[in-house]
Design an enzyme around this catalytic site. Sequence first.
Site, PDB file in Angstrom:
ATOM      1  N   TYR A 108       0.821  -1.210   0.000  1.00 49.00           N
ATOM      2  CA  TYR A 108       0.000   0.000   0.000  1.00 49.00           C
ATOM      3  C   TYR A 108       0.860   1.267   0.000  1.00 49.00           C
ATOM      4  O   TYR A 108       0.435   2.302  -0.516  1.00 49.00           O
ATOM      5  CB  TYR A 108      -0.949  -0.004   1.204  1.00 49.00           C
ATOM      6  CG  TYR A 108      -2.129  -0.912   0.999  1.00 49.00           C
ATOM      7  CD1 TYR A 108      -3.299  -0.448   0.419  1.00 49.00           C
ATOM      8  CD2 TYR A 108      -2.077  -2.254   1.377  1.00 49.00           C
ATOM      9  CE1 TYR A 108      -4.391  -1.276   0.228  1.00 49.00           C
ATOM     10  CE2 TYR A 108      -3.149  -3.101   1.190  1.00 49.00           C
ATOM     11  CZ  TYR A 108      -4.313  -2.612   0.607  1.00 49.00           C
ATOM     12  OH  TYR A 108      -5.382  -3.446   0.412  1.00 49.00           O
ATOM     13  N   GLU A 151      -7.954  -7.603   5.124  1.00 47.49           N
ATOM     14  CA  GLU A 151      -7.107  -8.644   4.544  1.00 47.49           C
ATOM     15  C   GLU A 151      -6.382  -9.445   5.623  1.00 47.49           C
ATOM     16  O   GLU A 151      -6.203 -10.662   5.492  1.00 47.49           O
ATOM     17  CB  GLU A 151      -6.139  -8.008   3.545  1.00 47.49           C
ATOM     18  CG  GLU A 151      -6.863  -7.527   2.279  1.00 47.49           C
ATOM     19  CD  GLU A 151      -6.201  -6.369   1.581  1.00 47.49           C
ATOM     20  OE1 GLU A 151      -4.978  -6.160   1.778  1.00 47.49           O
ATOM     21  OE2 GLU A 151      -6.902  -5.639   0.847  1.00 47.49           O
ATOM     22  N   GLN A 219      -8.649 -15.061 -11.700  1.00 43.68           N
ATOM     23  CA  GLN A 219      -9.587 -15.709 -10.787  1.00 43.68           C
ATOM     24  C   GLN A 219     -10.621 -16.533 -11.559  1.00 43.68           C
ATOM     25  O   GLN A 219     -11.124 -16.085 -12.596  1.00 43.68           O
ATOM     26  CB  GLN A 219     -10.313 -14.662  -9.940  1.00 43.68           C
ATOM     27  CG  GLN A 219      -9.545 -14.174  -8.747  1.00 43.68           C
ATOM     28  CD  GLN A 219      -8.968 -12.784  -8.911  1.00 43.68           C
ATOM     29  OE1 GLN A 219      -9.481 -11.992  -9.670  1.00 43.68           O
ATOM     30  NE2 GLN A 219      -7.897 -12.488  -8.201  1.00 43.68           N
ATOM     31  N   GLY A 288     -23.920 -16.091 -19.997  1.00 44.63           N
ATOM     32  CA  GLY A 288     -22.565 -16.443 -20.414  1.00 44.63           C
ATOM     33  C   GLY A 288     -21.832 -17.232 -19.349  1.00 44.63           C
ATOM     34  O   GLY A 288     -22.387 -18.107 -18.688  1.00 44.63           O
ATOM     35  N   GLY A 290     -21.099 -16.404 -16.566  1.00 45.57           N
ATOM     36  CA  GLY A 290     -21.689 -16.207 -15.252  1.00 45.57           C
ATOM     37  C   GLY A 290     -22.419 -17.424 -14.727  1.00 45.57           C
ATOM     38  O   GLY A 290     -22.790 -17.479 -13.552  1.00 45.57           O
ATOM     39  N   THR A 292     -21.034 -20.230 -14.221  1.00 47.76           N
ATOM     40  CA  THR A 292     -20.129 -21.104 -13.465  1.00 47.76           C
ATOM     41  C   THR A 292     -20.293 -20.986 -11.947  1.00 47.76           C
ATOM     42  O   THR A 292     -20.381 -22.010 -11.267  1.00 47.76           O
ATOM     43  CB  THR A 292     -18.671 -20.886 -13.892  1.00 47.76           C
ATOM     44  OG1 THR A 292     -18.299 -19.521 -13.711  1.00 47.76           O
ATOM     45  CG2 THR A 292     -18.481 -21.271 -15.355  1.00 47.76           C
TER      46      THR A 292
END
Length: 412
Positions: A108, A151, A219, A288, A290, A292
């Site tokens: 960062y 995180e 991803q 499409g 999407g 999955t």
Amino acid sequence: MTTSVHRGAPELSPVHADTVRATLPLIGANIDRITGAFYTRLFEHHPALRRDLFNRGNQAQGSQQRALAASIATFAGYLVDPDLPHPTALLARIGHKHASLGITADQYQVVHDNLFAAIVEVLGAEVVTEPVAAAWDAVYWMMADALIDLEKQLYVAAGVEPGAVFRQVTVTGRTDDAAGTAVFTVAATDAGRPLPEFLPGQYISVGVRLADGARQLRQYSLVNAPGDGLLEFAVKRVPAAPGCPAGEVSNHLHDTVFAGAELEITLPFGDLTVDLDTDTPLVLISAGIGSTPMVGVLEHLAARTPDRPVQVLHADAVPGAHPLRDRMRVLTGRLPNASLDLWYAEPTPGAHTGRLDLTEIALAPGAEVYLCGATGFLDTARAQLTAAGIPAARIHVEQFTPTDWQALTCPA
């Protein structure tokens, strides 16, 4: 362990808030130039980041720059106007993506230094006075600290040190469908470090070393139910299109990875998940690729709560372009309280013709609605849901590419 974004803080000092409020229109008007200059500086000073971390396809399209710009503007807007929606979902979405890339707190500072140099470069030192710089510095670190904290929580929940999310796996199987989607099944290469459980709707990052030496990460949604130590993820081949380069990692996986291959993946992350400990009806709407994450949700339901009511709605150009079509049909057939509605541009037996039209469907009262697809589809579906009286709090959106924050929200 539950991870969360603290909603009470942060607050700017009155002086900083006045300065940000006064300069936000100027920053907003120049935010695309600022983020463009930022990425240019960042990659000049740290070329390894572009080669080995940032998505080069998104950089080429400019979508990464727009996502950063929208995120900063949204967060700053909330700080000076708390009546705006709290950016909880914004921070959660970014935090999970960062964890899936192994981002650590020290990075960062690198972003800060290059971003503020870009602000001065674009607006000029006569505009970015010391008070202006101090006010926007406070904005940046409030947003950064919130993300760093989230995180850290995600890494603790995963049982790893910050950034230590990468695992070596072996491909144990691959299946391909007519829509150009490959499903890869992987197992831990090191039996002493088994792959973890995961939630429906989560994803992993997959890292590959490309021909030019770059290590790129992407991803992909998990499409199996947990419990056997295996992970399955779906990858659609991505051809080049006007303004959009071919999918570097996706096409590399399609062309070179088969059973027996070794891969680098990350632990599962993702904030858009389905709660399996309730019987609230579900509506899964996709277009499409999407489909999955929706298949992943259906696999979890079949394994854990098969009696839960679920409506599956999917739109595509033609049946042959529908990723994991047969698997979606089989899974809905296994769930006694599930229904499947399909829309294709061509007349197709058993399907609606044309674009998704929710006025043709009686949605279950009180259902939680999940959307996944391209930006235009999401906008259309969200508008139809709003017109049908579905509260925004029950509409959950997943999108595979970075974009303006407003397009990610329901608002979400």
